[in-house]
Write a protein that holds these residues in place. Structure first.
Motif, mmCIF file in Angstrom:
data_model
loop_
_atom_site.group_PDB
_atom_site.id
_atom_site.type_symbol
_atom_site.label_atom_id
_atom_site.label_comp_id
_atom_site.label_asym_id
_atom_site.label_seq_id
_atom_site.Cartn_x
_atom_site.Cartn_y
_atom_site.Cartn_z
ATOM 1 N N PHE A 111 0.852 -1.102 0.138
ATOM 2 C CA PHE A 111 0.113 0.137 -0.046
ATOM 3 C C PHE A 111 0.940 1.219 -0.040
ATOM 4 O O PHE A 111 1.890 1.322 0.965
ATOM 5 C CB PHE A 111 -1.004 0.116 1.228
ATOM 6 N N SER A 112 0.778 2.290 -1.012
ATOM 7 C CA SER A 112 1.426 3.492 -0.912
ATOM 8 C C SER A 112 0.508 4.574 -0.487
ATOM 9 O O SER A 112 -0.652 4.957 -1.494
ATOM 10 C CB SER A 112 1.829 3.724 -2.361
ATOM 11 N N VAL A 113 0.913 5.236 0.242
ATOM 12 C CA VAL A 113 -0.047 6.431 0.736
ATOM 13 C C VAL A 113 -0.026 7.533 -0.469
ATOM 14 O O VAL A 113 -1.039 8.174 -0.751
ATOM 15 C CB VAL A 113 0.435 6.943 2.003
ATOM 16 N N GLU A 114 1.213 7.735 -0.969
ATOM 17 C CA GLU A 114 1.578 8.583 -2.065
ATOM 18 C C GLU A 114 0.491 8.435 -3.350
ATOM 19 O O GLU A 114 -0.139 9.185 -3.768
ATOM 20 C CB GLU A 114 2.690 8.679 -2.637
ATOM 21 N N ILE A 115 0.419 6.926 -3.851
ATOM 22 C CA ILE A 115 -0.447 6.575 -4.747
ATOM 23 C C ILE A 115 -1.841 6.763 -4.419
ATOM 24 O O ILE A 115 -2.708 7.125 -5.166
ATOM 25 C CB ILE A 115 -0.364 5.425 -5.061
ATOM 26 N N PHE A 116 -2.393 6.400 -3.218
ATOM 27 C CA PHE A 116 -3.610 6.691 -2.549
ATOM 28 C C PHE A 116 -3.868 8.343 -2.924
ATOM 29 O O PHE A 116 -5.176 8.639 -3.155
ATOM 30 C CB PHE A 116 -3.600 6.167 -1.244
ATOM 31 N N ASN A 117 -2.976 9.070 -2.511
ATOM 32 C CA ASN A 117 -3.442 10.588 -2.490
ATOM 33 C C ASN A 117 -3.320 10.996 -3.805
ATOM 34 O O ASN A 117 -4.313 11.872 -4.144
ATOM 35 C CB ASN A 117 -2.251 11.274 -1.762
ATOM 36 N N LYS A 118 -2.651 10.304 -4.736
ATOM 37 C CA LYS A 118 -2.793 10.673 -6.348
ATOM 38 C C LYS A 118 -4.060 10.146 -6.732
ATOM 39 O O LYS A 118 -4.514 11.074 -7.697
ATOM 40 C CB LYS A 118 -1.723 9.749 -7.057
#
Length: 126
Positions: A111-118
């Motif tokens: 899980f990537s928070v950065e990708i989730f935010n994108k």
């Protein structure tokens, strides 16, 4: 299967193309035909053009990226390019970028928070 040297060479080539694509869209332009042809020339390395990008289904685009053996970071960069390109011209490719980000989240098993935010940011701008 490619040997390590060829894989590394291919990775560097893809990274260079993605960096060039991103640099083209982050420079303010009016997106005249010559500018789009520059993007098209780079996209042909991935068997794409701007017209194909507008028409291709999200799942087919992801399969094409897989065919070119892009890793997760490269796919993320490509999705970043799609979002930036959508902001700077009349083409809206954000749905395709979101599909790529979601594919990365689901298949990479991390899980990537950065990708989730994108994803959240792209969906908010739809």
């Amino acid at each position: 299967m490619l040997n390590k040297g060829l894989r590394d060479e291919k990775k560097v080539k893809i990274d260079t193309m993605l960096s060039t694509l991103l640099s083209l869209v982050f420079v303010p332009k009016f997106w005249i035909i010559e500018d789009i042809s520059l993007v098209d020339n780079l996209l042909t390395n991935f068997e794409l053009t701007v017209d194909i990008l507008k028409q291709i289904e999200e799942k087919d685009l992801i399969l094409l990226l897989d065919k070119h053996e892009m890793d997760w970071a490269q796919k993320e960069q490509f999705a970043d390019f799609l979002l930036a390109f959508s902001k700077e011209n009349r083409f809206d490719l954000s749905e395709k970028a979101i599909a790529i980000y979601e594919h990365i989240q689901s298949v990479s098993k991390t899980f990537s928070v950065e990708i989730f935010n994108k994803i959240a940011s792209a969906k908010a701008n739809l």
